[in-house]
Design a protein around this motif. Structure first.
Motif, PDB file in Angstrom:
ATOM      1  N   TYR A 248      -3.305  10.366   7.893  1.00 20.25           N
ATOM      2  CA  TYR A 248      -3.747   9.236   7.181  1.00 20.25           C
ATOM      3  C   TYR A 248      -4.849   9.405   6.135  1.00 20.25           C
ATOM      4  CZ  TYR A 248      -4.427   4.431   5.661  1.00 20.25           C
ATOM      5  OH  TYR A 248      -4.602   3.401   4.722  1.00 20.25           O
ATOM      6  N   ALA A 249      -5.982   9.719   6.619  1.00 18.21           N
ATOM      7  CA  ALA A 249      -7.057  10.068   5.929  1.00 18.21           C
ATOM      8  C   ALA A 249      -6.886  10.855   4.983  1.00 18.21           C
ATOM      9  CB  ALA A 249      -8.317  10.356   7.071  1.00 18.21           C
ATOM     10  N   VAL A 250      -6.224  12.135   5.298  1.00 14.77           N
ATOM     11  CA  VAL A 250      -5.898  13.318   4.350  1.00 14.77           C
ATOM     12  C   VAL A 250      -5.012  12.495   3.088  1.00 14.77           C
ATOM     13  CG1 VAL A 250      -4.664  15.469   3.739  1.00 14.77           C
ATOM     14  CG2 VAL A 250      -6.358  15.228   6.011  1.00 14.77           C
ATOM     15  N   ARG A 251      -3.948  11.921   3.411  1.00 15.17           N
ATOM     16  CA  ARG A 251      -3.202  11.144   2.497  1.00 15.17           C
ATOM     17  C   ARG A 251      -4.130  10.380   1.614  1.00 15.17           C
ATOM     18  NH1 ARG A 251       2.319  11.127   1.563  1.00 15.17           N
ATOM     19  NH2 ARG A 251       2.901  11.938   3.790  1.00 15.17           N
ATOM     20  N   ASP A 252      -4.652   9.401   2.232  1.00 14.81           N
ATOM     21  CA  ASP A 252      -5.494   8.543   1.663  1.00 14.81           C
ATOM     22  C   ASP A 252      -6.374   9.011   0.571  1.00 14.81           C
ATOM     23  OD1 ASP A 252      -6.744   5.658   1.279  1.00 14.81           O
ATOM     24  OD2 ASP A 252      -8.678   6.723   1.862  1.00 14.81           O
ATOM     25  N   VAL A 253      -7.147  10.302   0.792  1.00 15.27           N
ATOM     26  CA  VAL A 253      -8.248  10.877  -0.054  1.00 15.27           C
ATOM     27  C   VAL A 253      -7.218  11.397  -1.149  1.00 15.27           C
ATOM     28  CG1 VAL A 253      -9.603  12.676  -0.353  1.00 15.27           C
ATOM     29  CG2 VAL A 253      -9.893  11.090   1.594  1.00 15.27           C
ATOM     30  N   GLU A 254      -6.014  11.991  -0.644  1.00 19.76           N
ATOM     31  CA  GLU A 254      -5.373  12.921  -1.899  1.00 19.76           C
ATOM     32  C   GLU A 254      -4.872  11.667  -2.974  1.00 19.76           C
ATOM     33  OE1 GLU A 254      -1.506  15.572  -2.030  1.00 19.76           O
ATOM     34  OE2 GLU A 254      -1.600  14.164  -0.572  1.00 19.76           O
ATOM     35  N   LYS A 255      -4.713  10.342  -2.567  1.00 20.48           N
ATOM     36  CA  LYS A 255      -4.104   9.259  -3.295  1.00 20.48           C
ATOM     37  C   LYS A 255      -5.210   8.824  -4.251  1.00 20.48           C
ATOM     38  CE  LYS A 255      -1.699   5.929  -1.665  1.00 20.48           C
ATOM     39  NZ  LYS A 255      -1.310   4.862  -0.609  1.00 20.48           N
ATOM     40  N   ARG A 256      -6.524   8.777  -3.601  1.00 24.74           N
ATOM     41  CA  ARG A 256      -7.527   8.409  -4.449  1.00 24.74           C
ATOM     42  C   ARG A 256      -8.011   9.372  -5.509  1.00 24.74           C
ATOM     43  NH1 ARG A 256     -11.796   7.360  -1.807  1.00 24.74           N
ATOM     44  NH2 ARG A 256     -11.285   8.084   0.206  1.00 24.74           N
ATOM     45  N   ILE A 257      -7.856  10.446  -5.121  1.00 29.08           N
ATOM     46  CA  ILE A 257      -8.252  11.558  -6.055  1.00 29.08           C
ATOM     47  C   ILE A 257      -7.198  11.637  -7.361  1.00 29.08           C
ATOM     48  CG2 ILE A 257      -8.089  14.066  -6.391  1.00 29.08           C
ATOM     49  CD1 ILE A 257      -9.148  14.262  -3.656  1.00 29.08           C
ATOM     50  N   SER A 258      -5.962  11.486  -6.928  1.00 27.59           N
ATOM     51  CA  SER A 258      -5.077  11.358  -8.172  1.00 27.59           C
ATOM     52  C   SER A 258      -5.143   9.784  -8.960  1.00 27.59           C
ATOM     53  CB  SER A 258      -3.697  11.746  -7.692  1.00 27.59           C
ATOM     54  OG  SER A 258      -3.047  10.460  -6.534  1.00 27.59           O
ATOM     55  N   GLY A 259      -5.733   9.078  -8.266  1.00 25.66           N
ATOM     56  CA  GLY A 259      -5.546   7.448  -8.901  1.00 25.66           C
ATOM     57  C   GLY A 259      -4.423   6.981  -8.516  1.00 25.66           C
ATOM     58  N   ALA A 260      -3.856   7.290  -7.309  1.00 25.96           N
ATOM     59  CA  ALA A 260      -2.517   6.779  -7.127  1.00 25.96           C
ATOM     60  C   ALA A 260      -2.590   5.263  -6.655  1.00 25.96           C
ATOM     61  CB  ALA A 260      -1.884   7.653  -5.835  1.00 25.96           C
ATOM     62  N   ASP A 261      -3.921   4.725  -6.342  1.00 17.53           N
ATOM     63  CA  ASP A 261      -3.890   3.415  -5.865  1.00 17.53           C
ATOM     64  C   ASP A 261      -3.775   2.497  -7.072  1.00 17.53           C
ATOM     65  OD1 ASP A 261      -4.250   3.994  -3.258  1.00 17.53           O
ATOM     66  OD2 ASP A 261      -6.371   4.227  -3.289  1.00 17.53           O
ATOM     67  N   HIS A 262      -3.941   3.019  -8.281  1.00 18.02           N
ATOM     68  CA  HIS A 262      -3.946   2.168  -9.371  1.00 18.02           C
ATOM     69  C   HIS A 262      -2.405   2.479 -10.290  1.00 18.02           C
ATOM     70  CE1 HIS A 262      -7.977   1.458  -8.338  1.00 18.02           C
ATOM     71  NE2 HIS A 262      -8.195   2.687  -8.189  1.00 18.02           N
ATOM     72  N   LEU A 263      -1.584   3.183  -9.709  1.00 17.76           N
ATOM     73  CA  LEU A 263      -0.833   3.316 -10.332  1.00 17.76           C
ATOM     74  C   LEU A 263       0.934   2.731  -9.829  1.00 17.76           C
ATOM     75  CD1 LEU A 263      -1.224   7.287 -10.572  1.00 17.76           C
ATOM     76  CD2 LEU A 263      -1.606   5.691 -12.247  1.00 17.76           C
ATOM     77  N   ARG A 264       1.834   2.915 -10.778  1.00 17.28           N
ATOM     78  CA  ARG A 264       3.225   2.274 -10.349  1.00 17.28           C
ATOM     79  C   ARG A 264       3.507   3.122  -9.385  1.00 17.28           C
ATOM     80  NH1 ARG A 264       8.277   3.080 -12.200  1.00 17.28           N
ATOM     81  NH2 ARG A 264       7.349   4.401 -13.986  1.00 17.28           N
ATOM     82  N   ILE A 265       3.983   2.730  -7.921  1.00 20.06           N
ATOM     83  CA  ILE A 265       4.780   3.755  -6.951  1.00 20.06           C
ATOM     84  C   ILE A 265       6.108   3.423  -6.986  1.00 20.06           C
ATOM     85  CG2 ILE A 265       4.750   4.015  -4.608  1.00 20.06           C
ATOM     86  CD1 ILE A 265       2.084   4.601  -5.777  1.00 20.06           C
ATOM     87  N   GLY A 266       6.932   4.661  -6.996  1.00 19.21           N
ATOM     88  CA  GLY A 266       8.378   4.501  -7.035  1.00 19.21           C
ATOM     89  C   GLY A 266       9.022   4.084  -5.613  1.00 19.21           C
ATOM     90  N   GLU A 267      10.475   3.981  -5.753  1.00 17.65           N
ATOM     91  CA  GLU A 267      10.993   3.462  -4.273  1.00 17.65           C
ATOM     92  C   GLU A 267      10.813   4.576  -3.260  1.00 17.65           C
ATOM     93  OE1 GLU A 267      15.174   2.793  -5.482  1.00 17.65           O
ATOM     94  OE2 GLU A 267      14.757   0.969  -6.782  1.00 17.65           O
ATOM     95  N   ASP A 268      10.728   5.810  -3.508  1.00 17.83           N
ATOM     96  CA  ASP A 268      10.411   6.677  -2.438  1.00 17.83           C
ATOM     97  C   ASP A 268       8.990   6.812  -2.171  1.00 17.83           C
ATOM     98  OD1 ASP A 268       9.443   7.908  -4.867  1.00 17.83           O
ATOM     99  OD2 ASP A 268      10.285   9.821  -4.623  1.00 17.83           O
ATOM    100  N   GLY A 269       8.189   5.822  -2.649  1.00 19.11           N
ATOM    101  CA  GLY A 269       6.754   5.995  -2.270  1.00 19.11           C
ATOM    102  C   GLY A 269       5.820   7.088  -2.991  1.00 19.11           C
ATOM    103  N   VAL A 270       6.576   7.779  -3.986  1.00 22.30           N
ATOM    104  CA  VAL A 270       5.615   8.801  -4.751  1.00 22.30           C
ATOM    105  C   VAL A 270       5.328   8.079  -5.747  1.00 22.30           C
ATOM    106  CG1 VAL A 270       5.864  10.938  -5.683  1.00 22.30           C
ATOM    107  CG2 VAL A 270       7.122  10.510  -3.557  1.00 22.30           C
ATOM    108  N   PRO A 271       3.929   8.250  -6.412  1.00 24.09           N
ATOM    109  CA  PRO A 271       3.415   7.910  -7.458  1.00 24.09           C
ATOM    110  C   PRO A 271       4.387   8.345  -8.734  1.00 24.09           C
ATOM    111  CG  PRO A 271       1.540   8.623  -6.092  1.00 24.09           C
ATOM    112  CD  PRO A 271       2.705   8.895  -5.568  1.00 24.09           C
ATOM    113  N   ASP A 272       4.441   7.659  -9.562  1.00 28.60           N
ATOM    114  CA  ASP A 272       5.259   8.094 -10.931  1.00 28.60           C
ATOM    115  C   ASP A 272       4.288   8.593 -11.909  1.00 28.60           C
ATOM    116  OD1 ASP A 272       6.917   8.680 -12.720  1.00 28.60           O
ATOM    117  OD2 ASP A 272       7.328   6.647 -13.676  1.00 28.60           O
ATOM    118  N   TYR A 273       3.480   9.534 -11.597  1.00 29.30           N
ATOM    119  CA  TYR A 273       2.475  10.039 -12.272  1.00 29.30           C
ATOM    120  C   TYR A 273       1.932  11.476 -11.904  1.00 29.30           C
ATOM    121  CZ  TYR A 273      -2.314   9.875 -14.852  1.00 29.30           C
ATOM    122  OH  TYR A 273      -3.249   9.964 -15.635  1.00 29.30           O
TER     123      TYR A 273
END
Length: 448
Positions: A248-273
């Motif tokens: 979970y910690a690895v995924r959380d860091v990866e999301k924050r590196i990509s800015g995914a916390d501030h992006l639109r998330i698709g139905e599959d849970g993957v950032p559309d970015y």
């Protein structure tokens, strides 16, 4: 209860992705161990954190010695971890002094900080320094991990140019030296560091894995999911929880590196970015991501040795986010101005806030009865004491972590002024298992 033992070097793999694991119970031989027994198998880590331009010493220096010292205003910003570090006064960096070379204290202070050497004054190709303590230790014990050492920071390294009164930029922007003429460039991009740690062990594999992720918009964990599921089935309940928390910690860091916390998330849970590259413009975001990466690198035993420079020598960065609009270097030449000294103290406290975040992260990871922080020796400080005087004695130094129980923490230790900083480094090298009886200008080892 008998357990299937897995190797401490076990990694999850998938399409060029390699993900190291934290220390698990199942990595202990044959049976459930007590926390005290598990402690004996936890590795010791060594790290060094450098801040530029010295400190406002009246705001830094504690009153009193031992465990009953009164914490200073600056150190209040890490007060929550008071029992996890020692404040060391009186240590000196003689190699940073002029010794007839005139100006250039900032460049010398960084070049000498981990080497104890006096760098040859030049802004040409004939640079000459000493080997740094992290690299000397890495040469002795670095083969125990995937990366012998990591060199990190928030500002890029330079290998040429004139940066400080005739001193090469190689001195001003690198504190880790593999040898007298070989500075180790810093990684400053958290995304690139993430890829280096998790996306393959070769540059080619890293590029291939990164390209595949960008095209598929998948997380790095998705590529190693099958391996993770197979391992999960083999683990006892306590290790399953620890593995889940880590992933979970690895995924959380990866999301924050990509800015995914501030992006639109698709139905599959993957950032559309697409996953961006580059260094975050906001210093606080940048430093927090790098501290998260340090925790993951140490937690997975990817390395046991690292160095980190907040900024390069003589940095004149302003800190508008805390109300400091003037440049750091200019303020450090305060000339006893109350305003400038107050601003310098604010910057010192800001850096300590960043360090406190790392201490929080490391203290949250359990390894037996101790924490990742307790199983570390982490030096924080500067090669300059008062930035206005450019003096290199009585340096502002913190030693965090108890070295896996080797030292008592929670104290202010006052050494005789002039005690070589390298005496501390020599002691640390010996604790890490490096056979050495001399380092830099050491004349013994400190008593801690």
């Amino acid at each position: 209860m008998n357990l299937k033992t897995i190797s401490r070097r076990t990694i999850l793999r998938g399409m060029g992705v390699t993900i190291g694991l934290p220390m698990l119970q199942s990595m202990m031989p044959g049976r459930l161990l007590t926390a005290a027994e598990a402690d004996k198998d936890a590795p010791l880590r060594m790290a060094f954190f450098y801040v530029p331009n010295g400190a406002h010493m009246p705001d830094w220096t504690p009153k009193g010695d031992g465990t009953g010292y009164n914490m200073s205003a600056s150190l209040q910003h890490i007060a929550e971890y008071r029992d996890q570090f020692n404040v060391l006064s009186g240590l000196t960096l003689d190699g940073a002094r002029a010794h007839g070379d005139g100006g250039g204290d900032h460049a010398r202070s960084v070049a000498a900080f981990l080497t104890g050497a006096h760098p040859h004054k030049t802004n040409g190709a004939d640079i000459r320094n000493g080997i740094s303590v992290d690299q000397a230790t890495a040469q002795a014990v670095g083969d125990r991990t995937r990366f012998a050492s990591l060199e990190l920071g928030l500002e890029s390294s330079a290998q040429a140019g004139n940066c400080d009164s005739g001193y090469s930029c190689a001195y001003a922007s690198n504190m880790s030296w593999r040898g007298p003429t070989s500075p180790m460039a810093k990684e400053v991009d958290p995304g690139a560091l993430f890829d280096r740690l998790f996306a393959g062990q070769t540059e080619k594999q890293t590029r291939r894995a990164k390209t595949a992720r960008e095209k598929s918009k998948k997380s790095i964990l998705d590529f190693a999911l099958d391996d993770a599921k197979r391992l999960h089935q083999q683990l006892p309940a306590m290790d399953k929880r620890k593995l889940d928390e880590y992933l979970y910690a690895v995924r959380d860091v990866e999301k924050r590196i990509s800015g995914a916390d501030h992006l639109r998330i698709g139905e599959d849970g993957v950032p559309d970015y697409p996953r961006p590259s580059g260094v975050p413009a906001d210093l606080s975001t940048h430093s927090q991501l790098m501290m998260d990466m340090i925790r993951l690198a140490m937690q997975t035993d990817s390395t046991r040795i690292l160095s980190f420079m907040f900024t390069n020598a003589g940095s004149n960065r302003n800190y508008k986010q805390i109300g400091v609009n003037e440049g750091h270097h200019e303020l450090s030449h305060h000339g006893k101005s109350e305003h400038k000294q107050a601003q310098i103290a604010k910057i010192n406290r800001y850096h300590l806030d960043r360090f406190a975040y790392l201490l929080k992260q490391l203290s949250s990871v359990r390894e037996g009865e101790r924490t990742l922080l307790e199983n570390s020796l982490i030096v924080y400080g500067s090669g300059i004491s008062d930035g206005d005087r450019h003096n290199h004695d009585n340096l502002p130094i913190i030693l965090a972590g108890s070295g896996a129980g080797r030292i008592k923490t929670g104290r202010h230790i006052r050494y005789e002024n002039g005690t070589p900083l390298c005496n501390l480094y020599l002691w640390m090298m010996q604790q890490m298992g490096a056979k050495a009886d001399q380092f830099g200008d050491s004349n013994g080892v400190v008593t801690i």
